[in-house]
Every structure is written in C-alpha cells, then in structure tokens.
Design an enzyme around this catalytic site. Structure first.
Site, mmCIF file in Angstrom:
data_model
loop_
_atom_site.group_PDB
_atom_site.id
_atom_site.type_symbol
_atom_site.label_atom_id
_atom_site.label_comp_id
_atom_site.label_asym_id
_atom_site.label_seq_id
_atom_site.Cartn_x
_atom_site.Cartn_y
_atom_site.Cartn_z
ATOM 1 N N GLY A 1 -12.480 -13.168 1.444
ATOM 2 C CA GLY A 1 -12.357 -12.392 2.672
ATOM 3 C C GLY A 1 -12.657 -13.237 3.896
ATOM 4 C CG ASN B 1 -7.595 -9.292 -5.640
ATOM 5 O OD1 ASN B 1 -7.025 -10.266 -5.202
ATOM 6 N ND2 ASN B 1 -7.968 -8.306 -4.858
ATOM 7 C CE1 TYR C 1 -10.015 -15.646 -0.113
ATOM 8 C CE2 TYR C 1 -8.533 -14.763 -1.791
ATOM 9 C CZ TYR C 1 -9.590 -14.598 -0.904
ATOM 10 O OH TYR C 1 -10.208 -13.380 -0.821
ATOM 11 N NE ARG D 1 17.156 36.412 -4.382
ATOM 12 C CZ ARG D 1 17.349 36.625 -3.090
ATOM 13 N NH1 ARG D 1 18.316 35.984 -2.448
ATOM 14 N NH2 ARG D 1 16.595 37.473 -2.419
#
Length: 637
Positions: free
Chosen positions: A171, A307, A164, A398
């Site tokens: 995609g 990426n 890939y 406070r």
C-alpha cells in the site's frame, strides 16, 4: 500414546494418557495439575484434589460423567473443557449463532474429490464443497504452473530485484524496500496486521467455501505461492480445519484483506479454528490434533493468500445458488395459489409470451402451463369455475411470467459474472512465469461481483414482494372467497393473520437491504486505495434478501395448502397435489390456532432442500418432451 487437548480457563493443555482405563475425573485432575504448575499463586486454586469441577466436550458442550473411563467416552486427540464450579464456561467455547450452519452434527468425511486447476469450478461445485461433499486435489497441470510461478519469485529474491509485495512494503509503503533477511517477517506481519475483522464468524460451511475458492485461485499458477504451502492448505481443507473468519471488515478492494487474513492466520496456527472433532479451539491445537503443521510463509506468500475477491465471491455463489432454487420453486407456489384463488390459465398462453420473448418470461409461463394444463393434468378445482364470468386475474397472478421471469434472467446474468470471477486470478502483483515478468494491476477490485450481487438482491426481492401480495389475497375473504385468515371460527382463532404480518415485515426489511452497497466508496490506505467496491456487504445482504424471500414463500406455500383444505373434496392437478402432500408431511392442516413458527421453519427447510422443485420437476420435463419443437421454448439455462 493417546492424548487429549484440554481447555482450562484461558489456556489449552495437552494431556497424554498411557492407560485409557483412567476416568474422566483423572483427566480433569491431571489437567488442573498442569494448569497450576507454572502459576505463582496456583492460579487461585487451592488444593487440586479438593477442587470441584465438571468436564464437557468442546464440540456440542456435552457433559461427561466423571466416573466413566476415557476409553468409553473419548477418542484420541479429543477436545474437552474443565469448568471449575462457580465459574462460567469460557466464552471462547460458547458456540456463536452461525447463520446457515448445522455445525456438521452428522458430518461424514467425503470420499470423492474435485480436481482443481483454477479454470472449471462452478457456483454449484463451490456450494457443494462448502457442504463438505468433496475433498480437493490439484491437477498435474496446475501443480506444474504453481511450480513455475514460484521459481520466478525465488529468482526475484535471489537476484535482489525490487518487486511490489515481494521485496517492498504494501500500500502506502510500496516504496519501502525490505532486506532479504526480513522478507518472511514481512509476509507474517501483513497477515497479522490485516486480521482486523469484526462480527460473527462465518459458519463452517462458508469458511470451507472461502478456503476452497482461495485454493482454486492459487491453483491457476499466477500467485507465486509454493506448491508445499498450497498442499498444506488443501490438507487443512480435506481435514475440515477451518479458520475463524469474522464476517465484517472488507471494503472489497485490494482484495478481501481482513477475512482472507483471518483465513490465513488459522492456517499459520494462530487465532482460532473449527473442526468437527474440536469445535472452536486454538488453531495450533486443532491442526496438531489432525496431524497437520502450521504454514510457514515464504516471500510473497502472505500477500498471495489474502489478495483477492474470494469472500465476496464465495458468499455470492451461495446467494446465486439459493436464488436459483427459490426462483424455480416460486413458480410452483404461485401456481398453487392461483388454483386456490380460482384463477385462469389464459394469461400463460404461449402465443402471448412469444410476442415478448424474454427467456425468463417464456420459461415461467411454460412452467405454469406444465403444472396447470388441463389436458395433461385435469383439475377438479379448475373445472368447478370453468364457466365463471371472471375475465382476468389480479396482476399478482396474471403477471407472474413477467415478474418472476425477469428474476430468472437476473439470476442468469449474475451467475455468469460469479462463475467468471470464481475462476479468475485476482492477485496483485501477478506472476507471469512464461514471460519472466511480474506485473501490478487491479484484478483484486471487487466491483464486478459487488455490482452483480446488488443487482441480484434487487431482482430476487421481487419474488417476496409479489408473494406477500398473494398471501394478502389468500387471507382476505373479500378477495379469496375463503374464510378470513384461512381458519374456521375466526375471532376465536386468528389463523394466518400474523403470518401475513411476518411476510410484510420481511418484505419491508428487504426494501432497505436492496439499497446498493456498491454505490458507496471510501478512500482507504492513505488514499492509495482511493476507490473501493464495498462488495463484502453486497454479498452478505444479498444472502439475507434471499433468505427473506425463502421465508415469505414458505408462508405463501403454507397458506395456499391451507386454502386447499376449504376446497376439498375437489382436487388440484397431479403435480400440485404432490406439493400439497409434501407440505402435509411436515405441517398438518390448520384446524385451530397453534404454534406456527415451527411450520414455517419446516416448510422453509423443504425449500432449502429443493424438495418442492424435485416433487414436480419430472412433470415439467415430461410436459416439455410432449411438446412439438415449434410450440414452445427451449429449456431455460
């Protein structure tokens, strides 16, 4: 031979010059001749000699005198624009408003280096890299790991393996196998198609941070980038050649694809770039002017450049550092307000906070004691109301340790996540050269920094919320025993009336900005990327929230110092008098109404430069050293 890069209308031209005694007028005429040379109608320009024009620098847009010599006015490779009279300046060269940028008007090339290996970078380092304080170099170990990962990628290509992002599409197209003769085109295409961002460009500082962080991630050696390409990125960083990166367009999953693609596009010599020498100009000319060549991508390198979560994380780093700085200074400003409102220090007693020992709460109460302790720093103001009948103060005074304290703890939590993310490999696929495998995963998903930065915005906003209420107490005579809106001759003068409104408006804006972006997700890429983080917006709005907090506290600090004027000749503690003197060095007392915005801006800059913190930090640390180990908390991280 010296040469100049000249912008005429929509074109960039290189004009060589053998004789630097030539005038600016000559340069303009020569550029116009070159411009009309290949135009069928001479570009609508009649006679070059009769054309009226003026010449200005691209950086800063300063006009040049036509009769001055090039030797006296320009340097080799300078960038200038020719503007023909009657025409407007090119919108490409009009400096857009860039948040947080001073455009390096006094930029000095750094001499110190940070060595990168993808392991030890901090948010502080990254912000300093963004400011241009350091150059970058790789460690020998990082170079070795980068080489090994690249060899593995080269072997995949050589062996025609299907992996890939290396030999396939991206995609939804991950099942499409790409032939070897198209692999370089594949990587170039993904950069160009993903360069689809919109909006204002990142400032030069933020673009530097983005580039530095991407270099750090690539230096880990799991991305498969070549050492040559990584060195070219470092050369561009060190020369301050910074790509035009629109701030909008990332959904924060599958990496910050759009902004990182714009970053890579400039390095490829396409799109626009900025440098101290050129201002905004075509990337190829900016690189050429600095003796650099555009990157030529190899297989896998386009994906390796884009990426990751570096846009979210670089902006998040700035947000964390600024949040840390303003949180420290918020304690000092609140302590000064407490003095002006004649509050009591009893609520900061260490025994109270040992019973609820959150680290942030303990540290904030300690800081209040270090600034207000009567034994170490006698206060004439405190002594003037020592025997008053007030038992306790409003919550905004406070409860500062409890409210400011959790902000400190929130910042520490977020900083830990961002520091981890900075030094994480966030590519897909990951190259494990030592195992001889390439694995697909999801480290690019930005949920970690997105959630953390949403949390940061919610946490740090409370500093503004409580500060605005203290401003109200300072301005309201029924609560402060001071003149209304801290001014004499009220009615004729309005004093801090609208400054308080400004603070209220900023707090209200923050309430909307604190809505978490990471609770949203929209499916993208044909449902391949079906859950995203929206981390880019989380980072940008966190920065905006922090900026609003800084501005609100700037108004409180001005108001508290104005309150001191009505208590004179009484003096507060020594460290708080140092703060008063610092403010008065940039903003004089409010005797009658005047233009207030410059005062707010000047004090805001003091906070950005952490000068309020630096003024009192020695006193805080001395107080810490004077304590016995049993009596107080350790140093807050």
């Amino acid at each position: 031979m010296p040469r100049f890069t000249v912008h005429v209308r929509d074109e960039w031209l290189t004009v060589p010059c053998r004789d630097l005694s030539c005038t600016v007028q000559w340069l303009g005429l020569e550029a116009l001749k070159r411009y009309i040379k290949n135009k069928p109608d001479n570009g609508g320009i009649g006679s070059v000699q009769e054309t009226s024009f003026y010449v200005r620098r691209c950086q800063g847009q300063g006009l040049l005198d036509a009769d001055d010599t090039l030797e006296d006015t320009l340097e080799d490779n300078d960038f200038v624009e020719i503007v023909i009279k009657g025409e407007t300046m090119s919108p490409d060269l009009i400096s857009p408003h860039l948040d947080g940028s001073h455009f390096y008007s006094k930029y000095q090339e750094p001499v110190e280096y940070i060595s990168m290996d993808g392991k030890g970078l901090t948010t502080t380092d990254l912000v300093n890299l963004g400011k241009g304080l350091y150059k970058i170099k790789l460690t020998a170990d990082a170079e070795s790991k980068v080489k090994q990962a690249r060899e593995h990628v080269d072997n995949i290509v050589k062996d025609h393996k299907v992996v890939y992002g290396i030999t396939t599409g991206f995609g939804k197209f991950s099942q499409t196998i790409i032939p070897n003769n198209k692999l370089i085109e594949l990587q170039e295409n993904v950069i160009r198609s993903c360069s689809a961002g919109v909006g204002k460009p990142l400032s030069p500082e933020r673009s530097r941070m983005l580039l530095a962080l991407r270099i750090n991630v690539l230096a880990k050696g799991y991305s498969g980038i070549s050492l040559d390409t990584l060195h070219q990125m470092i050369e561009a960083f060190n020369a301050s050649c910074l790509s035009y990166v629109p701030e909008k367009g990332t959904v924060g999953a599958s990496g910050d694809l759009a902004p990182l693609s714009h970053l890579a596009l400039g390095l490829m010599g396409e799109g626009k770039m900025w440098s101290p020498k050129s201002g905004w100009a075509d990337a190829k000319y900016v690189l050429e002017a600095h003796g650099l060549k555009p990157i030529s991508l190899k297989p896998k390198e386009g994906l390796a450049l884009i990426n990751g979560t570096q846009m979210i994380t670089s902006l998040g780093s700035e947000a964390v550092e600024r949040a840390l700085a303003i949180a420290r200074q918020a304690d000092i400003i609140a302590a000064l307000t407490l003095e002006v409102l004649k509050g009591t220090t009893k609520a900061f007693d260490s025994d109270i906070h040992e019973l609820r020992p959150h680290p942030g709460q303990k540290e904030v109460s300690f800081r209040f004691r270090s600034l207000l302790d009567s034994d170490h720093h006698p206060s004439e103001i405190a002594e003037s109301h020592r025997f008053c009948d007030r038992v306790q103060d409003a919550y905004t005074l406070r409860c500062c340790p409890q409210v400011h304290g959790v902000v400190n703890d929130t910042i520490a939590f977020v900083k830990n996540i961002i520091d981890t993310e900075i030094n994480s490999a966030t590519d897909n696929p990951m190259v494990f050269a030592e195992r001889g495998v390439t694995l697909s995963g999801g480290n690019f998903h930005g949920e970690y920094p997105a959630k953390a930065l949403d949390y940061l915005a919610i946490g740090v906003h409370e500093l503004a919320a409580i500060s605005e209420r203290r401003i109200e107490r300072l301005c309201n005579p029924s609560l402060s025993e001071l003149p209304a809106f801290l001014v004499c001759e009220g009615g004729l003068n309005s004093g801090f009336m609208i400054a308080h409104c400004t603070a209220a408006s900023l707090v209200s804006e923050n309430k909307v900005l604190c809505h978490p972006s990471s609770v949203d997700s929209l499916s993208t890429s044909a449902a391949t990327e079906d859950h995203v983080s929206m981390g880019g917006w989380a980072a940008r709005k966190a920065l905006k929230v922090v900026e609003h907090v800084e501005q609100v506290l700037s108004i409180e600090l001005l108001a508290a110092c104005q309150g001191i004027e009505f208590l004179r000749p009484l003096r507060t503690t020594t460290p708080l008098e140092k703060v008063y003197d610092l403010v008065r060095s940039v903003a004089k007392p409010w005797i009658k109404d005047r233009f207030m915005a410059p005062d707010i801006e000047a004090v805001h800059k003091l906070l950005l430069d952490q000068k309020v913190w630096k003024a009192v930090h020695p006193y805080i640390e001395k107080f810490r050293l004077d304590l016995t180990p049993e009596s107080d908390c350790a140093r807050f991280p």
